[in-house]
Design an enzyme around this catalytic site. Structure first.
Site, PDB file in Angstrom:
ATOM      1  N   ASN A  45       0.756  -1.487  -0.367  1.00 17.67           N
ATOM      2  CA  ASN A  45       0.408  -0.029   0.038  1.00 17.67           C
ATOM      3  C   ASN A  45       0.716   1.099  -0.357  1.00 17.67           C
ATOM      4  O   ASN A  45       1.650   1.500   0.842  1.00 17.67           O
ATOM      5  CB  ASN A  45      -0.719   0.139   0.776  1.00 17.67           C
ATOM      6  CG  ASN A  45      -0.011  -0.178   2.814  1.00 17.67           C
ATOM      7  OD1 ASN A  45       0.646  -0.577   2.952  1.00 17.67           O
ATOM      8  ND2 ASN A  45      -0.742   0.388   3.718  1.00 17.67           N
ATOM      9  N   GLU A  68      -2.831  -4.749  -3.145  1.00 17.82           N
ATOM     10  CA  GLU A  68      -3.630  -5.695  -3.818  1.00 17.82           C
ATOM     11  C   GLU A  68      -3.553  -5.276  -4.901  1.00 17.82           C
ATOM     12  O   GLU A  68      -3.421  -5.683  -6.038  1.00 17.82           O
ATOM     13  CB  GLU A  68      -4.746  -6.333  -3.015  1.00 17.82           C
ATOM     14  CG  GLU A  68      -5.036  -6.539  -1.726  1.00 17.82           C
ATOM     15  CD  GLU A  68      -5.425  -5.723  -0.807  1.00 17.82           C
ATOM     16  OE1 GLU A  68      -5.899  -6.264   0.543  1.00 17.82           O
ATOM     17  OE2 GLU A  68      -5.307  -4.196  -0.930  1.00 17.82           O
ATOM     18  N   CYS A  73     -10.320  -3.036  -3.877  1.00 18.59           N
ATOM     19  CA  CYS A  73      -9.583  -4.246  -4.310  1.00 18.59           C
ATOM     20  C   CYS A  73     -10.323  -5.938  -5.003  1.00 18.59           C
ATOM     21  O   CYS A  73      -9.712  -6.559  -6.267  1.00 18.59           O
ATOM     22  CB  CYS A  73      -8.531  -4.336  -3.564  1.00 18.59           C
ATOM     23  SG  CYS A  73      -7.465  -2.930  -3.113  1.00 18.59           S
ATOM     24  N   CYS A  79     -10.539  -4.769   0.446  1.00 21.91           N
ATOM     25  CA  CYS A  79     -11.211  -3.809   0.393  1.00 21.91           C
ATOM     26  C   CYS A  79     -12.430  -4.109  -1.150  1.00 21.91           C
ATOM     27  O   CYS A  79     -12.081  -5.007  -1.925  1.00 21.91           O
ATOM     28  CB  CYS A  79     -11.165  -2.633   0.289  1.00 21.91           C
ATOM     29  SG  CYS A  79     -10.602  -1.543  -1.449  1.00 21.91           S
ATOM     30  N   CYS A  82      -3.885   0.271  -2.492  1.00 26.61           N
ATOM     31  CA  CYS A  82      -3.977  -0.104  -1.434  1.00 26.61           C
ATOM     32  C   CYS A  82      -2.653  -1.896  -2.349  1.00 26.61           C
ATOM     33  O   CYS A  82      -2.622  -1.631  -2.686  1.00 26.61           O
ATOM     34  CB  CYS A  82      -5.283  -1.272  -1.108  1.00 26.61           C
ATOM     35  SG  CYS A  82      -6.684  -0.008  -0.780  1.00 26.61           S
ATOM     36  N   GLU A 121       0.558   5.420   0.237  1.00 29.88           N
ATOM     37  CA  GLU A 121      -0.423   6.576   0.749  1.00 29.88           C
ATOM     38  C   GLU A 121      -0.143   8.060   0.749  1.00 29.88           C
ATOM     39  O   GLU A 121       0.997   7.865   0.513  1.00 29.88           O
ATOM     40  CB  GLU A 121      -0.485   6.472   2.871  1.00 29.88           C
ATOM     41  CG  GLU A 121      -1.387   4.979   2.901  1.00 29.88           C
ATOM     42  CD  GLU A 121      -1.585   5.407   4.000  1.00 29.88           C
ATOM     43  OE1 GLU A 121      -2.355   4.710   4.896  1.00 29.88           O
ATOM     44  OE2 GLU A 121      -1.313   6.317   5.392  1.00 29.88           O
ATOM     45  N   ASN A 122      -1.594   8.731   0.927  1.00 33.57           N
ATOM     46  CA  ASN A 122      -0.912  10.051   0.033  1.00 33.57           C
ATOM     47  C   ASN A 122      -1.680  10.710   0.490  1.00 33.57           C
ATOM     48  O   ASN A 122      -3.110  10.507   1.319  1.00 33.57           O
ATOM     49  CB  ASN A 122      -1.304  10.209  -0.972  1.00 33.57           C
ATOM     50  CG  ASN A 122      -0.390  11.719  -1.807  1.00 33.57           C
ATOM     51  OD1 ASN A 122      -1.302  12.859  -1.225  1.00 33.57           O
ATOM     52  ND2 ASN A 122       0.164  11.246  -2.845  1.00 33.57           N
ATOM     53  N   TYR A 152      -5.571  11.994   0.281  1.00 40.36           N
ATOM     54  CA  TYR A 152      -6.364  11.018  -0.111  1.00 40.36           C
ATOM     55  C   TYR A 152      -6.917  11.372  -0.889  1.00 40.36           C
ATOM     56  O   TYR A 152      -8.029  12.495  -1.007  1.00 40.36           O
ATOM     57  CB  TYR A 152      -6.518  11.137   1.356  1.00 40.36           C
ATOM     58  CG  TYR A 152      -7.721   9.254   1.327  1.00 40.36           C
ATOM     59  CD1 TYR A 152      -7.175   8.386   2.038  1.00 40.36           C
ATOM     60  CD2 TYR A 152      -8.887   8.880   1.545  1.00 40.36           C
ATOM     61  CE1 TYR A 152      -7.957   6.905   1.896  1.00 40.36           C
ATOM     62  CE2 TYR A 152     -10.175   8.752   1.691  1.00 40.36           C
ATOM     63  CZ  TYR A 152      -9.357   7.729   1.645  1.00 40.36           C
ATOM     64  OH  TYR A 152     -10.300   6.044   1.719  1.00 40.36           O
TER      65      TYR A 152
END
Length: 157
Positions: free
Chosen positions: A61, A74, A115, A112, A72, A63-64, A67
Site C-alpha cells: 500500500n 492488492e 480491490c 477492500c 492498496c 498512502e498520500n 487521500y
C-alpha cells in the site's frame, strides 16, 4: 418471493500447513509489508500474486496526504502484474498486514471492496478462479476464488 443464502468456504490453517508454493507466496506478501508507505494510517499491507508462469509479483500500500490518491497493496500488485505480464493469468494472491505497533495483525485481513472488484476483473479475464490467502499472525484463511469474496459483483452487461 424467493430467499436464498450465499456462503463462502474458508479453510483455516497454520502457515506451515500450506503447500510450498503458497507458503512462498505468503512470505513474499509479509515481506512487502515492510515496503509499504503508510505514514497516516500506520497500517502496512503487502500483497503477492502468483502468476501462471510461476513468477511472483508483489505490491504494497502507498498512502498520500491527498487521500484517496494512494493505492492498496492488492491493486498495486495486480496492475503491475498485468501491465508487465498481460498474457499470464493470476493463480493466487496472498495478503498480509502489520499494525501501528509493527506486529502482524492477529486475524487475517481481507481486501477492500475496490480491490475485490479489481481482482475479480482478472479472475474473469482468465476464466479461472484466483486462490486467496489471507494472512494473520497465527493462522491463514484459504479461499477458492475472488468471486467468493464478492458474490454479487458488478459485471459487464
Amino acid at each position: 418471493m424467493k430467499e436464498f443464502e450465499i456462503t463462502t468456504k474458508i479453510i483455516e490453517m497454520r502457515e506451515d500447513e500450506l503447500p510450498a508454493e503458497l507458503y512462498q507466496l505468503v512470505q513474499a506478501a509479509k515481506g512487502m509489508t515492510h515496503k509499504s508507505y503508510a505514514p497516516y494510517s500506520h497500517f502496512h499491507v503487502g500483497a503477492a500474486i502468483l502468476l501462471s508462469n510461476g513468477e511472483i509479483v508483489t505490491g504494497a500500500n502507498q498512502e498520500n496526504v491527498a487521500y484517496p490518491s494512494g493505492t492498496c497493496a492488492e491493486r498495486s500488485a495486480c496492475y503491475y502484474a498485468n501491465a508487465n505480464n498481460p498474457d499470464e493469468r493470476f493463480v493466487a494472491i496472498a495478503i498480509a498486514a502489520r499494525d501501528a505497533s509493527g506486529e502482524y495483525v492477529i486475524d487475517p485481513v481481507s481486501p477492500c471492496g475496490a480491490c475485490r472488484q479489481a481482482l475479480l476483473e482478472y479472475e474473469n479475464k482468465a476464466k479461472q478462479p484466483i486462490r486467496v490467502i489471507l494472512v494473520g499472525r497465527e493462522k491463514v484463511y484459504l479461499i477458492d476464488s475472488i468471486r467468493s469474496l464478492l458474490p454479487l459483483a458488478f459485471s459487464e452487461f
